[in-house]
Design a protein around this motif. Structure first.
Motif, PDB file in Angstrom:
ATOM      1  N   ALA A 126       0.822  -1.212   0.000  1.00  0.00           N
ATOM      2  CA  ALA A 126       0.000   0.000   0.000  1.00  0.00           C
ATOM      3  C   ALA A 126       0.856   1.262   0.000  1.00  0.00           C
ATOM      4  CB  ALA A 126      -0.931  -0.003   1.215  1.00  0.00           C
ATOM      5  N   VAL A 127       1.959   1.253   0.740  1.00  0.00           N
ATOM      6  CA  VAL A 127       2.852   2.414   0.759  1.00  0.00           C
ATOM      7  C   VAL A 127       3.445   2.643  -0.631  1.00  0.00           C
ATOM      8  CG1 VAL A 127       4.987   3.374   1.712  1.00  0.00           C
ATOM      9  CG2 VAL A 127       3.379   2.181   3.216  1.00  0.00           C
ATOM     10  N   ALA A 128       3.844   1.564  -1.289  1.00  0.00           N
ATOM     11  CA  ALA A 128       4.384   1.687  -2.652  1.00  0.00           C
ATOM     12  C   ALA A 128       3.334   2.276  -3.589  1.00  0.00           C
ATOM     13  CB  ALA A 128       4.846   0.326  -3.157  1.00  0.00           C
ATOM     14  N   ARG A 129       2.110   1.817  -3.449  1.00  0.00           N
ATOM     15  CA  ARG A 129       1.028   2.348  -4.280  1.00  0.00           C
ATOM     16  C   ARG A 129       0.823   3.831  -4.009  1.00  0.00           C
ATOM     17  NH1 ARG A 129      -4.994  -0.424  -4.794  1.00  0.00           N
ATOM     18  NH2 ARG A 129      -6.042   1.322  -5.831  1.00  0.00           N
ATOM     19  N   PHE A 130       0.901   4.244  -2.729  1.00  0.00           N
ATOM     20  CA  PHE A 130       0.768   5.657  -2.372  1.00  0.00           C
ATOM     21  C   PHE A 130       1.894   6.480  -2.991  1.00  0.00           C
ATOM     22  CE2 PHE A 130       2.000   9.193   0.344  1.00  0.00           C
ATOM     23  CZ  PHE A 130       0.817   9.916   0.405  1.00  0.00           C
ATOM     24  N   ILE A 131       3.121   5.974  -2.922  1.00  0.00           N
ATOM     25  CA  ILE A 131       4.267   6.696  -3.490  1.00  0.00           C
ATOM     26  C   ILE A 131       4.096   6.858  -4.997  1.00  0.00           C
ATOM     27  CG2 ILE A 131       6.746   6.519  -3.980  1.00  0.00           C
ATOM     28  CD1 ILE A 131       7.059   5.307  -1.158  1.00  0.00           C
ATOM     29  N   ASN A 132       3.635   5.821  -5.670  1.00  0.00           N
ATOM     30  CA  ASN A 132       3.383   5.941  -7.115  1.00  0.00           C
ATOM     31  C   ASN A 132       2.352   7.018  -7.410  1.00  0.00           C
ATOM     32  OD1 ASN A 132       5.177   4.067  -8.265  1.00  0.00           O
ATOM     33  ND2 ASN A 132       3.814   2.349  -7.841  1.00  0.00           N
ATOM     34  N   TRP A 133       1.291   7.051  -6.602  1.00  0.00           N
ATOM     35  CA  TRP A 133       0.279   8.105  -6.788  1.00  0.00           C
ATOM     36  C   TRP A 133       0.900   9.487  -6.550  1.00  0.00           C
ATOM     37  CZ3 TRP A 133      -1.104  11.810  -3.248  1.00  0.00           C
ATOM     38  CH2 TRP A 133      -2.087  12.707  -3.689  1.00  0.00           C
ATOM     39  N   LEU A 134       1.662   9.620  -5.473  1.00  0.00           N
ATOM     40  CA  LEU A 134       2.257  10.909  -5.117  1.00  0.00           C
ATOM     41  C   LEU A 134       3.176  11.405  -6.225  1.00  0.00           C
ATOM     42  CD1 LEU A 134       2.645  13.121  -2.977  1.00  0.00           C
ATOM     43  CD2 LEU A 134       4.430  11.686  -1.939  1.00  0.00           C
ATOM     44  N   ASN A 135       3.975  10.511  -6.783  1.00  0.00           N
ATOM     45  CA  ASN A 135       4.873  10.902  -7.869  1.00  0.00           C
ATOM     46  C   ASN A 135       4.103  11.328  -9.115  1.00  0.00           C
ATOM     47  OD1 ASN A 135       6.969  10.292  -6.186  1.00  0.00           O
ATOM     48  ND2 ASN A 135       7.541   8.389  -7.209  1.00  0.00           N
ATOM     49  N   GLU A 136       3.048  10.586  -9.422  1.00  0.00           N
ATOM     50  CA  GLU A 136       2.238  10.930 -10.591  1.00  0.00           C
ATOM     51  C   GLU A 136       1.541  12.276 -10.394  1.00  0.00           C
ATOM     52  OE1 GLU A 136      -1.567   9.142 -13.133  1.00  0.00           O
ATOM     53  OE2 GLU A 136      -0.458   7.863 -11.734  1.00  0.00           O
ATOM     54  N   ALA A 137       1.066  12.529  -9.166  1.00  0.00           N
ATOM     55  CA  ALA A 137       0.338  13.766  -8.890  1.00  0.00           C
ATOM     56  C   ALA A 137       1.253  14.980  -8.794  1.00  0.00           C
ATOM     57  CB  ALA A 137      -0.462  13.622  -7.594  1.00  0.00           C
ATOM     58  N   SER A 138       2.503  14.763  -8.374  1.00  0.00           N
ATOM     59  CA  SER A 138       3.395  15.893  -8.088  1.00  0.00           C
ATOM     60  C   SER A 138       4.508  16.084  -9.107  1.00  0.00           C
ATOM     61  CB  SER A 138       4.027  15.702  -6.712  1.00  0.00           C
ATOM     62  OG  SER A 138       4.918  14.591  -6.714  1.00  0.00           O
ATOM     63  N   GLY A 139       4.840  15.038  -9.853  1.00  0.00           N
ATOM     64  CA  GLY A 139       5.980  15.112 -10.760  1.00  0.00           C
ATOM     65  C   GLY A 139       7.283  14.668 -10.122  1.00  0.00           C
ATOM     66  N   SER A 140       7.235  14.189  -8.868  1.00  0.00           N
ATOM     67  CA  SER A 140       8.435  13.640  -8.233  1.00  0.00           C
ATOM     68  C   SER A 140       8.808  12.317  -8.886  1.00  0.00           C
ATOM     69  CB  SER A 140       8.185  13.419  -6.738  1.00  0.00           C
ATOM     70  OG  SER A 140       7.953  14.626  -6.063  1.00  0.00           O
ATOM     71  N   THR A 141      10.034  11.871  -8.634  1.00  0.00           N
ATOM     72  CA  THR A 141      10.494  10.595  -9.185  1.00  0.00           C
ATOM     73  C   THR A 141      11.078   9.737  -8.072  1.00  0.00           C
ATOM     74  OG1 THR A 141      12.765  11.326  -9.629  1.00  0.00           O
ATOM     75  CG2 THR A 141      11.097  11.775 -11.333  1.00  0.00           C
ATOM     76  N   LEU A 142      11.197   8.449  -8.324  1.00  0.00           N
ATOM     77  CA  LEU A 142      11.760   7.535  -7.322  1.00  0.00           C
ATOM     78  C   LEU A 142      13.202   7.885  -6.980  1.00  0.00           C
ATOM     79  CD1 LEU A 142      10.380   4.047  -8.421  1.00  0.00           C
ATOM     80  CD2 LEU A 142       9.621   5.492  -6.528  1.00  0.00           C
ATOM     81  N   ALA A 143      13.898   8.551  -7.894  1.00  0.00           N
ATOM     82  CA  ALA A 143      15.293   8.926  -7.651  1.00  0.00           C
ATOM     83  C   ALA A 143      15.446   9.866  -6.467  1.00  0.00           C
ATOM     84  CB  ALA A 143      15.890   9.567  -8.899  1.00  0.00           C
ATOM     85  N   GLN A 144      14.350  10.460  -6.002  1.00  0.00           N
ATOM     86  CA  GLN A 144      14.394  11.434  -4.909  1.00  0.00           C
ATOM     87  C   GLN A 144      14.123  10.808  -3.536  1.00  0.00           C
ATOM     88  OE1 GLN A 144      11.581  13.822  -7.558  1.00  0.00           O
ATOM     89  NE2 GLN A 144      12.373  15.421  -6.221  1.00  0.00           N
TER      90      GLN A 144
END
Length: 321
Positions: free
Chosen positions: A146-164
């Motif tokens: 669930a946390v991974a799913r939240f992070i994917n949503w957050l990145n899609e919504a904000s433009g952040s990337t996993l590299a951060q």
């Protein structure tokens, strides 16, 4: 402006009944405290649904002591202090803990003092509150996804990337940090597990793995009791042999030392480990390799591998250099 603040608060409350966190600043000490009813009052561990009950608390330098809960609503996200230009640290607590645990109380202010960050405190206490280890471990696996799913949503919504991202977990949360990384395609640059749990994880296929992230580091402080027996990361540190920590008189104290050591490594560096042949040598404190490596900190030591031993002091400053 006031109407926007009120609308924001009302929207947050209607979207998810969560915790408001604030700090008690008496005597200058940082202490997160609950001021709202928690989801533990509504859900039990046996009915754990992390997509509903997990709560994500944002701390930044703009709000270092009172969190802003983030829910999966882009318009509400834009009204928080989250900035896609910053690195994001994700903190995942352990068994019987919550967003108000010592793990978070120690690390949140240290992280924000060190760097302008988004600090996301994951509260999965609804799943971590059972005395049944098997149940908590299963909930940990569910929460990690669930946390991974939240992070994917957050990145899609904000433009952040996993590299951060840098993910840090303690105890059972240490394994969950790895599970999050695995569910994110093993592309998180830095994952830290602090004394990841032992019971129920020795033969568990979901336990922390070396390549759950690009660089993974494990700090063992209560080997064989609260903490996992062997090495788990690409780099594993065994302070004082990893079993009993100077200045502690309980296993709980030993288990907690990991996040205190990490906090000090972020504040002042230090903690130089010497390479060992394997984790057996580290536990026996028989490490004589020529190579050394710094433990902890906010910068991943990408490309490094191995097991390392170091000694600490009984009280702060813990580092001996």
């Amino acid at each position: 402006m006031l109407s926007l603040v009120i609308l924001f608060c009302v929207s947050i409350c209607s979207a998810l009944q969560t915790n408001k966190l604030q700090a008690n600043l008496d005597n200058g000490d940082f202490q997160i405290a609950d001021t709202w009813t928690t989801l533990n009052d509504v859900f039990s561990g046996s009915r754990f649904n992390p997509l509903v009950s997990n709560v994500y608390h944002l701390f930044t330098r703009e709000n270092p002591v009172i969190s802003q809960p983030i829910v999966t609503n882009p318009s509400l996200l834009s009204q928080t202090n989250y900035k896609s230009s910053r690195r994001t640290i994700v903190l995942i607590h352990g068994w019987l803990d919550s967003a108000t645990s010592d793990f978070n109380n120690v690390l949140v202010p240290v992280l924000l003092a060190a760097e302008d960050l988004n600090v996301l405190v994951v509260d999965w206490s609804t799943g971590a509150s059972s005395w049944n280890y098997r149940e908590v471990n299963q909930n940990c696996i569910l929460s990690g996804a669930a946390v991974a799913r939240f992070i994917n949503w957050l990145n899609e919504a904000s433009g952040s990337t996993l590299a951060q991202y840098h993910i840090i977990g303690h105890g059972v949360g240490g394994h969950q940090a790895g599970i999050v990384g695995r569910n994110l395609g093993r592309q998180v640059p830095y994952i830290t597990a602090l004394d990841p749990a032992l019971i129920g994880w020795v033969n568990n296929i979901f336990r922390f793995r070396p390549y759950d992230g690009i660089y993974t580091e494990v700090i063992h402080t209560n080997y064989g009791v609260h903490g996992y027996l062997g090495d788990l990361g690409v780099v594993d540190f065994y302070p004082n042999g990893g079993i009993s920590m100077p200045g502690c008189n309980s296993n709980a104290c030993d288990h907690a030392r990991g996040f205190h050591y990490l906090a000090e490594s972020i504040t002042s560096g230090g903690f130089t480990g010497r390479e060992c042949m394997n984790y057996y040598a580290a536990v026996l404190r028989l490490c004589y390799g020529p190579k050394t490596l710094r433990m902890g900190g906010l910068t991943p030591k990408t490309g490094e591998t191995g097991v390392y031993l170091l000694e600490t002091n009984a009280s702060p400053p813990f580092s001996q250099g």
